[in-house]
Motif scaffolding. Structure first.
Motif, PDB file in Angstrom:
ATOM      1  N   LEU A  89       0.837  -1.210   0.000  1.00 48.12           N
ATOM      2  CA  LEU A  89       0.000   0.000   0.000  1.00 48.12           C
ATOM      3  C   LEU A  89       0.865   1.251   0.000  1.00 48.12           C
ATOM      4  N   ARG A  90       1.972   1.190   0.744  1.00 47.43           N
ATOM      5  CA  ARG A  90       2.854   2.367   0.767  1.00 47.43           C
ATOM      6  C   ARG A  90       3.356   2.660  -0.645  1.00 47.43           C
ATOM      7  N   GLN A  91       3.834   1.586  -1.331  1.00 47.00           N
ATOM      8  CA  GLN A  91       4.384   1.762  -2.676  1.00 47.00           C
ATOM      9  C   GLN A  91       3.333   2.272  -3.667  1.00 47.00           C
ATOM     10  N   LYS A  92       2.088   1.834  -3.475  1.00 50.19           N
ATOM     11  CA  LYS A  92       0.997   2.239  -4.399  1.00 50.19           C
ATOM     12  C   LYS A  92       0.880   3.759  -4.471  1.00 50.19           C
ATOM     13  N   PHE A  93       1.127   4.416  -3.325  1.00 50.13           N
ATOM     14  CA  PHE A  93       0.965   5.882  -3.288  1.00 50.13           C
ATOM     15  C   PHE A  93       2.281   6.614  -3.494  1.00 50.13           C
ATOM     16  N   LEU A  94       3.390   5.834  -3.479  1.00 49.98           N
ATOM     17  CA  LEU A  94       4.713   6.459  -3.427  1.00 49.98           C
ATOM     18  C   LEU A  94       5.301   6.703  -4.814  1.00 49.98           C
ATOM     19  N   SER A  95       4.492   6.613  -5.840  1.00 48.68           N
ATOM     20  CA  SER A  95       4.925   6.957  -7.207  1.00 48.68           C
ATOM     21  C   SER A  95       4.109   8.143  -7.686  1.00 48.68           C
ATOM     22  N   GLU A  96       4.770   9.042  -8.419  1.00 47.73           N
ATOM     23  CA  GLU A  96       4.059  10.246  -8.853  1.00 47.73           C
ATOM     24  C   GLU A  96       2.837   9.872  -9.697  1.00 47.73           C
ATOM     25  N   HIS A  97       1.705  10.508  -9.353  1.00 47.24           N
ATOM     26  CA  HIS A  97       0.466  10.224 -10.087  1.00 47.24           C
ATOM     27  C   HIS A  97      -0.461  11.428 -10.033  1.00 47.24           C
ATOM     28  N   THR A  98      -1.529  11.327 -10.786  1.00 45.82           N
ATOM     29  CA  THR A  98      -2.592  12.339 -10.715  1.00 45.82           C
ATOM     30  C   THR A  98      -3.934  11.614 -10.556  1.00 45.82           C
ATOM     31  N   HIS A  99      -4.931  12.401 -10.230  1.00 46.65           N
ATOM     32  CA  HIS A  99      -6.309  11.916 -10.226  1.00 46.65           C
ATOM     33  C   HIS A  99      -7.122  12.892 -11.069  1.00 46.65           C
ATOM     34  N   SER A 100      -8.165  12.405 -11.694  1.00 47.87           N
ATOM     35  CA  SER A 100      -8.994  13.305 -12.518  1.00 47.87           C
ATOM     36  C   SER A 100      -9.952  14.114 -11.642  1.00 47.87           C
ATOM     37  N   GLU A 101      -9.802  13.943 -10.312  1.00 46.19           N
ATOM     38  CA  GLU A 101     -10.634  14.746  -9.404  1.00 46.19           C
ATOM     39  C   GLU A 101      -9.746  15.227  -8.264  1.00 46.19           C
ATOM     40  N   ASP A 102     -10.288  16.137  -7.464  1.00 47.63           N
ATOM     41  CA  ASP A 102      -9.522  16.610  -6.304  1.00 47.63           C
ATOM     42  C   ASP A 102      -9.211  15.435  -5.374  1.00 47.63           C
ATOM     43  N   GLU A 103      -8.074  15.537  -4.693  1.00 48.82           N
ATOM     44  CA  GLU A 103      -7.735  14.559  -3.655  1.00 48.82           C
ATOM     45  C   GLU A 103      -7.912  15.265  -2.318  1.00 48.82           C
ATOM     46  N   VAL A 104      -8.983  14.888  -1.621  1.00 44.91           N
ATOM     47  CA  VAL A 104      -9.372  15.589  -0.396  1.00 44.91           C
ATOM     48  C   VAL A 104      -9.235  14.617   0.760  1.00 44.91           C
ATOM     49  N   ARG A 105      -8.295  14.943   1.698  1.00 46.19           N
ATOM     50  CA  ARG A 105      -8.030  14.023   2.785  1.00 46.19           C
ATOM     51  C   ARG A 105      -7.967  14.790   4.104  1.00 46.19           C
ATOM     52  N   PHE A 106      -8.638  14.275   5.131  1.00 40.93           N
ATOM     53  CA  PHE A 106      -8.585  14.851   6.475  1.00 40.93           C
ATOM     54  C   PHE A 106      -8.057  13.797   7.431  1.00 40.93           C
ATOM     55  N   PHE A 107      -7.037  14.166   8.228  1.00 40.02           N
ATOM     56  CA  PHE A 107      -6.434  13.221   9.160  1.00 40.02           C
ATOM     57  C   PHE A 107      -7.159  13.275  10.508  1.00 40.02           C
ATOM     58  N   VAL A 108      -7.931  12.248  10.772  1.00 43.13           N
ATOM     59  CA  VAL A 108      -8.628  12.116  12.066  1.00 43.13           C
ATOM     60  C   VAL A 108      -7.616  11.773  13.157  1.00 43.13           C
ATOM     61  N   ARG A 109      -6.620  10.960  12.759  1.00 45.99           N
ATOM     62  CA  ARG A 109      -5.532  10.601  13.675  1.00 45.99           C
ATOM     63  C   ARG A 109      -4.340  10.162  12.840  1.00 45.99           C
ATOM     64  N   GLY A 110      -3.178  10.252  13.409  1.00 46.20           N
ATOM     65  CA  GLY A 110      -1.968   9.841  12.683  1.00 46.20           C
ATOM     66  C   GLY A 110      -1.494  10.913  11.726  1.00 46.20           C
ATOM     67  N   GLU A 111      -0.631  10.502  10.777  1.00 42.30           N
ATOM     68  CA  GLU A 111      -0.025  11.493   9.883  1.00 42.30           C
ATOM     69  C   GLU A 111       0.438  10.834   8.583  1.00 42.30           C
ATOM     70  N   GLY A 112       0.703  11.681   7.604  1.00 44.77           N
ATOM     71  CA  GLY A 112       1.239  11.211   6.328  1.00 44.77           C
ATOM     72  C   GLY A 112       1.803  12.399   5.577  1.00 44.77           C
ATOM     73  N   ILE A 113       2.669  12.127   4.612  1.00 41.69           N
ATOM     74  CA  ILE A 113       3.328  13.223   3.880  1.00 41.69           C
ATOM     75  C   ILE A 113       2.872  13.243   2.429  1.00 41.69           C
TER      76      ILE A 113
END
Ligand SMILES: CSCCC(=O)/C(O)=C/O
Ligand SMILES: [Fe+2]
Ligand code: NI
Length: 181
Positions: A89-113
């Motif tokens: 799962l880490r690798q899936k997100f760790l390559s440059e990519h785009t989405h055809s829509e906004d990427e909207v994320r709210f951290f309820v707990r924890g963290e990510g870069i």
């Protein structure tokens, strides 16, 4: 603590600027079209809270974004370090990519870069508990949850199919400092 480092995209060894000030982070990201907010829950939630409780606690902010931006689906995503597929799962997100829509994320707990590759800069945004980030559609980016992920995020989508990534094929993500660096 939230942190924003801004790099020249061909100089990953040295950031141009670093800030931990939420207002400054919000302004620098707003200047390149990225929304960054800090939310407060309307009612207390715990690490054991389930999706319905989490979505209820942030119902007002979720509805505001839905009304403003037309997002049609919302869910939660949790990942713990005992997940058997955490490395994949880490690798899936760790390559440059785009989405055809906004990427909207709210951290309820924890963290990510989030690493946002915009024009000739890379904006490395360390998001933690109570941070909301919205990356505009078609923005090249990647995300690092780290080697021992432990987060819960609310995700909003325009696309009812949910998460779809268009990989750029660039290896730029390999050049930049990782979560643990
Ligand atoms: C914090 S949710 C997982 C990250 C994600 O959905 C994505 O597309 C990262 O680029
Ligand atoms: Fe993404
Ligand atoms: Ni570039």
């Amino acid at each position: 603590m939230s942190e924003l480092r801004v790099y020249q995209d061909d100089k990953p060894e040295q950031p141009l600027t670093v800030t931990c000030d939420a207002a400054e982070i919000s302004q620098q990201l707003a200047d390149v079209g990225v929304r960054f907010e800090r939310w407060q829950a309307a009612q207390p939630i715990s690490a054991e809270s389930q999706a319905d409780e989490i979505l209820a606690a942030y119902a007002a902010e979720i509805q505001r974004l839905k009304d403003e931006q037309g997002y049609v689906t919302v869910d939660t995503m949790s990942l713990a370090s005992d997940h058997p597929a955490k490395d994949e799962l880490r690798q899936k997100f760790l390559s440059e990519h785009t989405h055809s829509e906004d990427e909207v994320r709210f951290f309820v707990r924890g963290e990510g870069i989030f690493y946002l590759h915009i024009a000739d800069k890379v904006y490395r945004a360390l998001c933690c508990k109570d941070d909301l980030i919205s990356v505009p559609a078609n923005t090249t980016h990647w995300f690092d949850m780290g080697p021992e992920p432990d987060f819960t995020a609310i995700r909003l989508f325009n696309n009812p199919e949910g998460w779809v990534a268009n990989y750029s094929g660039s290896a730029i993500a390999d050049q930049f400092p990782k979560f643990e660096d």
